[in-house]
Scaffold this active site. Structure first.
Site, PDB file in Angstrom:
ATOM      1  N   GLN A 139       0.835  -1.203   0.000  1.00  0.00           N
ATOM      2  CA  GLN A 139       0.000   0.000   0.000  1.00  0.00           C
ATOM      3  C   GLN A 139       0.864   1.244   0.000  1.00  0.00           C
ATOM      4  O   GLN A 139       1.613   1.483   0.954  1.00  0.00           O
ATOM      5  CB  GLN A 139      -0.916  -0.023   1.226  1.00  0.00           C
ATOM      6  N   GLY A 140       0.786   2.064  -1.047  1.00  0.00           N
ATOM      7  CA  GLY A 140       1.587   3.274  -1.154  1.00  0.00           C
ATOM      8  C   GLY A 140       0.792   4.513  -0.788  1.00  0.00           C
ATOM      9  O   GLY A 140       0.342   5.256  -1.683  1.00  0.00           O
ATOM     10  N   TYR A 141       0.591   4.747   0.491  1.00  0.00           N
ATOM     11  CA  TYR A 141      -0.156   5.903   0.971  1.00  0.00           C
ATOM     12  C   TYR A 141       0.760   6.925   1.639  1.00  0.00           C
ATOM     13  O   TYR A 141       0.965   8.012   1.154  1.00  0.00           O
ATOM     14  CB  TYR A 141      -1.231   5.468   1.978  1.00  0.00           C
ATOM     15  N   SER A 174       4.418  -1.413   4.299  1.00  0.00           N
ATOM     16  CA  SER A 174       4.558  -2.769   4.829  1.00  0.00           C
ATOM     17  C   SER A 174       4.818  -3.769   3.712  1.00  0.00           C
ATOM     18  O   SER A 174       4.104  -3.802   2.701  1.00  0.00           O
ATOM     19  CB  SER A 174       3.286  -3.181   5.575  1.00  0.00           C
ATOM     20  N   GLU A 257     -10.109  -2.019   5.162  1.00  0.00           N
ATOM     21  CA  GLU A 257      -8.998  -2.379   6.049  1.00  0.00           C
ATOM     22  C   GLU A 257      -9.491  -2.700   7.449  1.00  0.00           C
ATOM     23  O   GLU A 257      -8.878  -3.492   8.154  1.00  0.00           O
ATOM     24  CB  GLU A 257      -7.989  -1.235   6.095  1.00  0.00           C
ATOM     25  N   ASN A 378      -4.315   8.539  16.434  1.00  0.00           N
ATOM     26  CA  ASN A 378      -5.386   8.913  17.366  1.00  0.00           C
ATOM     27  C   ASN A 378      -5.944  10.297  17.050  1.00  0.00           C
ATOM     28  O   ASN A 378      -7.171  10.517  17.078  1.00  0.00           O
ATOM     29  CB  ASN A 378      -4.863   8.904  18.807  1.00  0.00           C
ATOM     30  N   GLU A 379      -5.059  11.245  16.761  1.00  0.00           N
ATOM     31  CA  GLU A 379      -5.501  12.614  16.510  1.00  0.00           C
ATOM     32  C   GLU A 379      -6.398  12.682  15.280  1.00  0.00           C
ATOM     33  O   GLU A 379      -7.424  13.381  15.283  1.00  0.00           O
ATOM     34  CB  GLU A 379      -4.274  13.525  16.336  1.00  0.00           C
TER      35      GLU A 379
END
Length: 398
Positions: A139-141, A174, A257, A378-379
């Site tokens: 995954q290329g994010y 990953s 996901e 989280n933010e």
């Protein structure tokens, strides 16, 4: 959700959910033997280096036996399993201590994305390879300047007479070092900002314009990577959705996901907690009232997570979901990070020493420091809940 209410529903080949669960358990009992017996419990976050080739062979064995892509439509190689049955499979798989899958990104993220948004040609070209585990995906994010703030993507792609030309850098990718393909979020409209002008491209990894560099982690492993694109190429028709519509497609992938596999993940969490409780009983730390209280709270938190995950999956299945996926990410990430801290406190001074390599609990503690960051920090999750669900004013941005 039917399964959480104790009902029995007809599913694959007319088999009830109870019968389906028995079928899964029997198959796993019969097949996690011989050459595959040693794979039990191997792999997973922070441990992807463990027996990778052997786990890849196991994944292909699952595929040959019809146990991959269960929820996909039959016309795409799946078994059209009900949501309940997908949950059953993931939970039984985790209970059997079967090895972590190496094809998760393709099967659980890209495959459903292509089924929902891809062209017929893209489905015919890529879904079979995902189903048989003959092609692996990454995954290329995230980028150095676009991690939690994904809309800040700066990797570019331009279309010429021969296809797309990609330039830029992705990070925290990953298993990029073993992947055959990458789905890459790129900026294809010069001068565009934020969510506009992004496109979702399918890019081959084995080409001169792609360089993969491992990132050494606190755990001593390197399953994450930096990926550099320098005039890398992909074909003009390998854009999912329309050019410029990449944000919508990327958000669809993130929804997939957080799907049914999270219930199996929680079975793994329960096993980790069981092990920590056993150590607490052996070394006497369970007698400490504070640690005893924390162990009890961890057990209660696990039950809360499961109840929320079931509710979330039910709303997504019904198309009525709101911010449940973000709440779910906050729940499990903070709980799991806390479990790593609890493990170290239960171990006491022994948590500070090791011989040749880290123990599983030490690796758990170190890796879970990242749980509240990857997959949406989280933010960011709190912003999603406040702005998109509660309707509060948007956070000020430069």
């Amino acid at each position: 959700m039917d399964g959480s209410q104790g009902q029995v529903r007809q599913g694959i080949s007319g088999a009830s959910d109870v019968e389906f669960a028995a079928e899964v358990r029997q198959w796993l009992a019969e097949n996690l033997n011989g050459e595959y017996a040693a794979l039990r419990g191997l792999g997973g976050p922070g441990r992807e280096h463990e027996a990778f080739e052997e786990r890849l062979a196991w994944d292909r064995h699952l595929a040959a036996s019809g146990w991959t892509c269960l929820g996909w439509p039959e016309e795409h190689g799946g078994r059209a399993a009900t949501l309940d049955q997908q949950l059953i499979f993931h939970e039984e798989y985790a209970k059997a201590d079967a090895p972590a899958r190496v094809s998760h990104v393709g099967e659980e993220l890209l495959g459903p994305t292509l089924i929902a948004f891809g062209t017929e040609e893209q489905k015919k070209r890529f879904l079979p390879g995902i189903n048989t585990v003959s092609e692996l995906w990454c995954q290329g994010y995230s980028e150095p300047g676009a991690g939690s703030d994904l809309a800040n993507v700066s990797t570019t792609a331009r279309l010429d007479d021969e296809g797309w030309v990609i330039n830029g850098q992705k990070i925290w990718t990953s298993l990029a070092h073993v992947a055959d393909w990458c789905f890459v979020l790129t900026r294809t409209e010069p001068g565009s900002k934020r969510h506009a002008g992004l496109s979702y491209l399918l890019v081959p990894m084995d080409q001169p314009g792609v360089t993969v560099r491992p990132i050494n982690q606190l755990t001593g492993t390197s399953e994450f990577n930096e990926v550099f694109f320098e005039d890398a190429r992909t074909e003009a028709d390998l854009v999912v959705g329309e050019p410029g519509d990449g944000w919508r497609i990327a958000m669809g992938t993130l929804t997939f996901e957080r799907g049914v596999s999270t219930l199996g993940q929680q079975v793994g969490f329960a096993r980790e907690l069981d092990g920590i409780e056993e150590i607490a009983q052996r070394n006497g730390s369970a007698a400490d009232p504070i640690l005893s209280d924390r162990l009890a709270r961890a057990r209660i938190g696990l039950s809360v997570m499961r109840a929320h995950a079931l509710r979330t999956l039910a709303t997504v299945d019904a198309g009525t979901g709101g911010g449940e996926a973000s709440v779910s990410k906050l729940l499990w990430a903070n709980w799991h990070r806390g479990l790593g801290e609890l493990a170290m406190d239960v171990l006491g001074a022994n948590s500070l020493t090791y011989e040749e390599e880290l123990t599983n609990l030490q690796r758990l503690y170190l890796f879970t420091r990242a749980d509240t960051i990857y997959g949406g920090s989280n933010e960011v999750q709190r912003n999603i809940i406040s702005e998109r669900v509660l309707g509060l004013p948007r956070e000020a941005r430069p």
